[in-house]
Design a protein around this motif. Structure first.
Motif, PDB file in Angstrom:
ATOM      1  N   ARG A 192      59.828  36.378  -0.970  1.00  0.00           N
ATOM      2  CA  ARG A 192      58.389  36.127  -0.911  1.00  0.00           C
ATOM      3  C   ARG A 192      58.018  35.276   0.304  1.00  0.00           C
ATOM      4  O   ARG A 192      56.861  35.268   0.721  1.00  0.00           O
ATOM      5  N   TRP A 193      58.974  34.563   0.824  1.00  0.00           N
ATOM      6  CA  TRP A 193      58.748  33.696   1.982  1.00  0.00           C
ATOM      7  C   TRP A 193      58.325  34.538   3.186  1.00  0.00           C
ATOM      8  O   TRP A 193      58.885  35.603   3.453  1.00  0.00           O
ATOM      9  N   VAL A 250      52.619  32.997   6.045  1.00  0.00           N
ATOM     10  CA  VAL A 250      52.117  34.180   5.332  1.00  0.00           C
ATOM     11  C   VAL A 250      53.112  34.528   4.227  1.00  0.00           C
ATOM     12  O   VAL A 250      54.019  35.336   4.401  1.00  0.00           O
ATOM     13  N   ASP A 251      52.964  33.885   3.090  1.00  0.00           N
ATOM     14  CA  ASP A 251      53.863  34.086   1.960  1.00  0.00           C
ATOM     15  C   ASP A 251      53.213  35.018   0.942  1.00  0.00           C
ATOM     16  O   ASP A 251      51.987  35.092   0.851  1.00  0.00           O
ATOM     17  N   LEU A 252      54.034  35.720   0.156  1.00  0.00           N
ATOM     18  CA  LEU A 252      53.528  36.801  -0.692  1.00  0.00           C
ATOM     19  C   LEU A 252      53.887  36.599  -2.165  1.00  0.00           C
ATOM     20  O   LEU A 252      54.937  36.035  -2.484  1.00  0.00           O
ATOM     21  N   SER A 253      53.044  37.115  -3.031  1.00  0.00           N
ATOM     22  CA  SER A 253      53.364  37.153  -4.459  1.00  0.00           C
ATOM     23  C   SER A 253      53.823  38.540  -4.887  1.00  0.00           C
ATOM     24  O   SER A 253      54.233  38.732  -6.029  1.00  0.00           O
ATOM     25  N   ASP A 254      53.762  39.514  -3.975  1.00  0.00           N
ATOM     26  CA  ASP A 254      54.106  40.898  -4.300  1.00  0.00           C
ATOM     27  C   ASP A 254      54.817  41.505  -3.106  1.00  0.00           C
ATOM     28  O   ASP A 254      54.432  41.264  -1.957  1.00  0.00           O
ATOM     29  N   LEU A 255      55.844  42.292  -3.357  1.00  0.00           N
ATOM     30  CA  LEU A 255      56.611  42.906  -2.279  1.00  0.00           C
ATOM     31  C   LEU A 255      56.349  44.404  -2.159  1.00  0.00           C
ATOM     32  O   LEU A 255      57.035  45.101  -1.418  1.00  0.00           O
ATOM     33  N   GLY A 256      55.351  44.895  -2.878  1.00  0.00           N
ATOM     34  CA  GLY A 256      54.999  46.308  -2.777  1.00  0.00           C
ATOM     35  C   GLY A 256      54.098  46.569  -1.584  1.00  0.00           C
ATOM     36  O   GLY A 256      53.640  45.651  -0.896  1.00  0.00           O
ATOM     37  N   LEU A 257      53.824  47.833  -1.313  1.00  0.00           N
ATOM     38  CA  LEU A 257      52.924  48.211  -0.223  1.00  0.00           C
ATOM     39  C   LEU A 257      51.501  47.769  -0.537  1.00  0.00           C
ATOM     40  O   LEU A 257      51.043  47.860  -1.679  1.00  0.00           O
ATOM     41  N   VAL A 258      50.820  47.324   0.474  1.00  0.00           N
ATOM     42  CA  VAL A 258      49.447  46.837   0.320  1.00  0.00           C
ATOM     43  C   VAL A 258      48.461  47.994   0.443  1.00  0.00           C
ATOM     44  O   VAL A 258      48.699  48.963   1.170  1.00  0.00           O
ATOM     45  N   PRO A 274      64.704  44.723  -3.601  1.00  0.00           N
ATOM     46  CA  PRO A 274      64.475  44.661  -5.050  1.00  0.00           C
ATOM     47  C   PRO A 274      63.589  45.800  -5.538  1.00  0.00           C
ATOM     48  O   PRO A 274      62.878  46.440  -4.765  1.00  0.00           O
ATOM     49  N   ARG A 275      63.605  46.020  -6.836  1.00  0.00           N
ATOM     50  CA  ARG A 275      62.716  47.017  -7.433  1.00  0.00           C
ATOM     51  C   ARG A 275      61.290  46.484  -7.541  1.00  0.00           C
ATOM     52  O   ARG A 275      60.335  47.232  -7.474  1.00  0.00           O
ATOM     53  N   SER A 276      61.181  45.197  -7.709  1.00  0.00           N
ATOM     54  CA  SER A 276      59.872  44.556  -7.783  1.00  0.00           C
ATOM     55  C   SER A 276      60.081  43.082  -7.508  1.00  0.00           C
ATOM     56  O   SER A 276      61.211  42.590  -7.527  1.00  0.00           O
ATOM     57  N   VAL A 277      58.983  42.379  -7.279  1.00  0.00           N
ATOM     58  CA  VAL A 277      59.114  40.948  -7.035  1.00  0.00           C
ATOM     59  C   VAL A 277      59.673  40.250  -8.269  1.00  0.00           C
ATOM     60  O   VAL A 277      60.337  39.210  -8.170  1.00  0.00           O
ATOM     61  N   GLY A 278      59.429  40.840  -9.453  1.00  0.00           N
ATOM     62  CA  GLY A 278      59.920  40.237 -10.684  1.00  0.00           C
ATOM     63  C   GLY A 278      61.420  40.297 -10.858  1.00  0.00           C
ATOM     64  O   GLY A 278      61.971  39.587 -11.703  1.00  0.00           O
ATOM     65  N   THR A 279      62.103  41.142 -10.085  1.00  0.00           N
ATOM     66  CA  THR A 279      63.558  41.221 -10.190  1.00  0.00           C
ATOM     67  C   THR A 279      64.256  40.403  -9.114  1.00  0.00           C
ATOM     68  O   THR A 279      65.473  40.478  -8.966  1.00  0.00           O
TER      69      THR A 279
END
Length: 797
Positions: free
Chosen positions: A206-207, A551-559, A631-636
């Motif tokens: 997320r960093w 610029v840190d993120l809470s989600d790693l999916g496409l915007v 990862p599969r999602s930020v939650g993993t």
């Protein structure tokens, strides 16, 4: 690249002290029996040449002769970084007026002369003029200039791929050559320090600064960092002393454990203990930076202690245990964070004492707390010995660079900038950083006789560099659209281009045009991903980005509408290739499961668009490997491969949706793991052997394996060796990379590869707080982090 190869480039200039008449605060060590006169400290009483001016004297003798000649104010000035805008107007990058402010120059050199920030986009002749003016003033009344070189020297110098991309090459020899070209370009203009490499580990995705690192693994990061430092520093400046040992000061950062902040938030605390610090975060610095001429500390705290105040880290380990003797600087404004953020100091005086008692210089960006030091010494609040010892580290770096003999830019500086030789190296690096993640039914490579290809997506007609490049640096880059157009210029293949969506917008109105382009083509290539901005726009209010510093993120999916765009194109039934252009892993399992092929291109350099076309059409066989897991999602997350044993013991590798087990709705297993990367050929491994199957606790060993290219095209393979300590006194990683080598193997041929492993790589940090190689069994695997091709056992007795 790293330069930088951090794709980040900023410039600084470190200057030497001015030799002037004694004045200002008293120097507590000045005595009547000194061998030089106080009114003319650049000479000796007997008329002999001062040792510090003798280019044949040892560096330590020169440092010890120079230090007593300095007043306290001059010493403190050595500890503080100033700014080139103190005597030059650097506000307009297009202005080429070669004038300077004499009063500003004198004021800057009197108080902030240890380093001079020169990180501005400007005409080359203006940079040369500014540095020459500053150096001449110091030599006559010397200078160390530095730049952040993550991607290379970016004041219209050659832009290399981002460090995360450079790491994907797994090619240390090529990186060392690349770093040498960065030094070539910076050196000629008068710079003498580069703020790179970044050795933070990409374990917190997320960093925002993941793109600036060499990935998640301490061994790969250390090897790439060592190659960069070696390439940047090797040699010496022209007409310098025979004792000079380098031509450029590489600045390893951020010391230490900066890349895993809580919540992925920049500057947030990093949690961990001594064992994790030693086992993961310090290893790359120990490998790459003991011989570097500079180190930069981190903004964050580790285990509750701010890095700039961490005596255990900066003194016990770095200075005493590792024997590091050179320049340590804080990051911009981080001494002030002791007051404003960490809350460990109440005032500037406390912050200044804390910094200098840990033998660190003060970079600009804050309130210049070190200006309080002369008064604190005179008041007895701090010993001048801390200041003396810290100044010595800076002087060692400057003498090591030969700056007392020749600190000036070269008259022929243009001959080293943007050369054809550098461009050839860059082209190879661009090709080797591209990673082929999926290739179902061998849809790739495409044939140049194909009738038409659809280029779709917001990354097609865009040059996507990482952060820390200068304003308009992208003008030197080749976009994928331009690269494919250039590559296909002598063919009959038609390009059907449609943007389809914006990187940042949910607007789907352009998707029908993209679908039409795909339907009119034989194959569709969809380019999506993340984006960063140059150093002007990244910090400009109202602009947006999804990677880069702060610029840190809470989600790693496409915007935005990017995933819907990919899905719509795939729904046409045309073969669909997805290219992820990004500064960090993109967590989109739908793309892995449904795209016909997937390519990862971490932010490239100037020739990235051309290299991508060459890989897609098979002119180049892809050879990149992932330096970081997806990862599969930020939650993993976290998802790094070298987790401590036990992480997957309850969950296995199943995709869980039935709520009957503990990890529901998903799996912690990554989409693609560290070390993964496909080729257009096939490789087979045989004859795994150890130099010795049984060794003592003090012995080194080597791993030998034969690699066969069983396909029809030549290919480069990264031979990777992993180790597992089967039974240990403390919990250890389930596996660790301990060696790799990239080799070119012609089709139908084989090559035997031998990879050395040192005794220290088997050691664990025990409960007794010491590195120990423990007797027992070690599993040695050859393959990737998620695939084992061959395995054997090493016994340590």
């Amino acid at each position: 690249m790293f330069a930088k190869i951090s794709v980040l480039l900023a410039f600084l200039s470190l200057s030497l002290w001015p030799i002037a008449k004694a004045g200002g605060s008293s120097h507590v060590e000045v005595r009547d029996d000194l061998h030089f006169p106080l009114h003319a400290r650049a000479t000796n009483n007997d008329g002999s040449l001062p040792v510090y001016k003798n280019s044949k004297s040892s560096i330590e003798d020169r440092v010890n002769d120079l230090l007593p000649r300095m007043t306290l104010d001059e010493k403190v000035a050595q500890l503080i970084q100033g700014d080139i805008d103190g005597w030059m107007d650097m506000s307009d990058p297009l202005d080429d007026t070669l004038v300077f402010n004499q009063t500003g120059l004198e004021q800057m050199m009197a108080q902030k002369a240890g380093a001079i920030w020169g990180g501005y986009l400007a005409k080359w002749d203006k940079i040369v003029f500014a540095i020459t003016v500053g150096q001449k003033y110091l030599m006559e009344n010397t200078t160390l200039a530095h730049t952040a070189g993550l991607h290379g020297f970016t004041d219209n110098g050659t832009i290399w791929p981002s460090p995360i991309g450079l790491a994907a090459s797994f090619n240390t020899d090529l990186l060392q050559q690349a770093a040498a070209t960065i030094a070539d370009e910076a050196e000629g203009l008068g710079y003498s320090q580069v703020f790179a490499p970044v050795l933070d580990l990409s374990r917190e995705l997320r960093w925002g600064r993941v793109e600036e690192n060499f990935g998640e693994d301490p061994f790969l990061t250390g090897e790439m960092g060592h190659a960069y430092v070696t390439g940047l520093q090797s040699g010496r400046r022209r007409n310098t002393s025979p004792t000079a040992i380098a031509r450029m000061a590489s600045t390893c950062k951020h010391f230490a454990a900066f890349g895993s902040p809580q919540g992925g938030l920049n500057i947030a605390q990093v949690s961990g203990g001594e064992r994790e610090l030693r086992t993961m975060f310090l290893k790359p610095f120990n490998r790459a930076c003991v011989e570097s001429l500079a180190i930069m500390t981190a903004y964050s705290s580790y285990d509750g202690i701010p890095a700039v105040a961490n005596t255990h880290l900066l003194t016990d380990i770095l200075r005493n245990e590792w024997g590091y003797e050179y320049f340590v600087t804080c990051d911009a404004g981080s001494i002030d964070l002791l007051i404003t953020t960490h809350g460990t100091c109440a005032d500037r005086e406390c912050a200044a004492r804390t910094g200098v008692e840990n033998y660190s210089g003060e970079m600009g960006g804050g309130t210049y707390t070190y200006l309080t030091l002369p008064d604190q010494v005179n008041a007895g609040n701090i010993s001048v010995q801390y200041i003396d010892d810290t100044v010595k580290t800076i002087l060692r770096t400057k003498f090591a660079l030969g700056l007392f003999e020749n600190p000036y830019p070269y008259a022929d500086y243009e001959s080293t900038l943007r050369t054809s030789q550098t461009r050839t190296l860059l082209h190879q690096m661009e090709q080797e950083t591209i990673v082929l993640l999926e290739n179902h039914n061998k849809v790739l490579p495409l044939s140049t006789s194909i009738g038409s290809v659809a280029l779709i997506g917001p990354q097609v007609d865009r040059v996507s560099f990482g952060d820390y490049v200068f304003f308009n640096a992208s003008l030197n880059g080749i976009s994928p659209l331009a690269g494919f157009t250039q590559f296909l210029s002598n063919t009959s293949t038609k390009i059907n281009y449609a943007e389809g969506s914006k990187l940042w917008s949910n607007d789907e109105s352009e998707i029908p045009a993209a679908v039409s382009a795909a339907q009119s083509s034989d194959v569709a290539i969809v380019m999506v991903g993340t984006w960063s901005l140059d150093q002007t726009l990244l910090w400009t209010p109202g602009t947006n980005a999804t990677t880069g510093e702060h610029v840190d993120l809470s989600d790693l999916g496409l915007v935005g509408a990017q995933l819907k765009l990919v899905q719509a194109v795939k729904a046409t039934g045309k073969p669909t290739v997805v290219v992820l252009v990004s500064g960090k892993p993109v967590a989109e399992p739908w793309i892995q499961a449904n795209a016909d092929a997937v390519i990862q291109q971490f932010y490239p350099g100037e020739l990235g668009g051309l290299a991508l076309a060459e890989v897609v059409f098979g002119a180049v066989n892809p050879s990149g490997k992932l330096p970081v897991s997806f990862p599969r999602s930020v939650g993993t997350t976290p998802v790094f491969y070298n987790y401590i044993k036990g992480k997957f013991s309850q969950y296995g590798t199943r995709y869980l949706t039935n709520f009957t087990v503990q990890y529901v709705l998903n799996t912690p297993v990554p989409l693609w793991s560290f070390g993964h990367g496909l080729s257009y050929t096939t490789f087979n491994y045989t004859d795994l052997k150890l130099s010795q199957s049984s060794i003592g606790t003090n012995d080194d060993f080597s791993v030998t394996v034969t690699v066969h290219n069983t396909g029809k095209v030549d290919g480069k393979e990264v031979v990777q060796v992993y180790m597992t300590d089967v039974v240990s006194s403390v919990a250890t990683p389930n596996q660790e990379l301990i060696g790799f080598q990239k080799v070119l193997i012609p089709a139908g041929s084989s090559q035997t590869v031998t990879i050395p492993v040192t005794n220290e790589q088997l050691a664990v940090w025990t409960v007794k707080q010491a590195w120990t190689v423990e007797p027992g069994q070690f599993t040695i695997n050859v393959g990737t982090s998620d695939q084992t091709f061959l395995s054997t056992t090493l016994t340590v007795q």
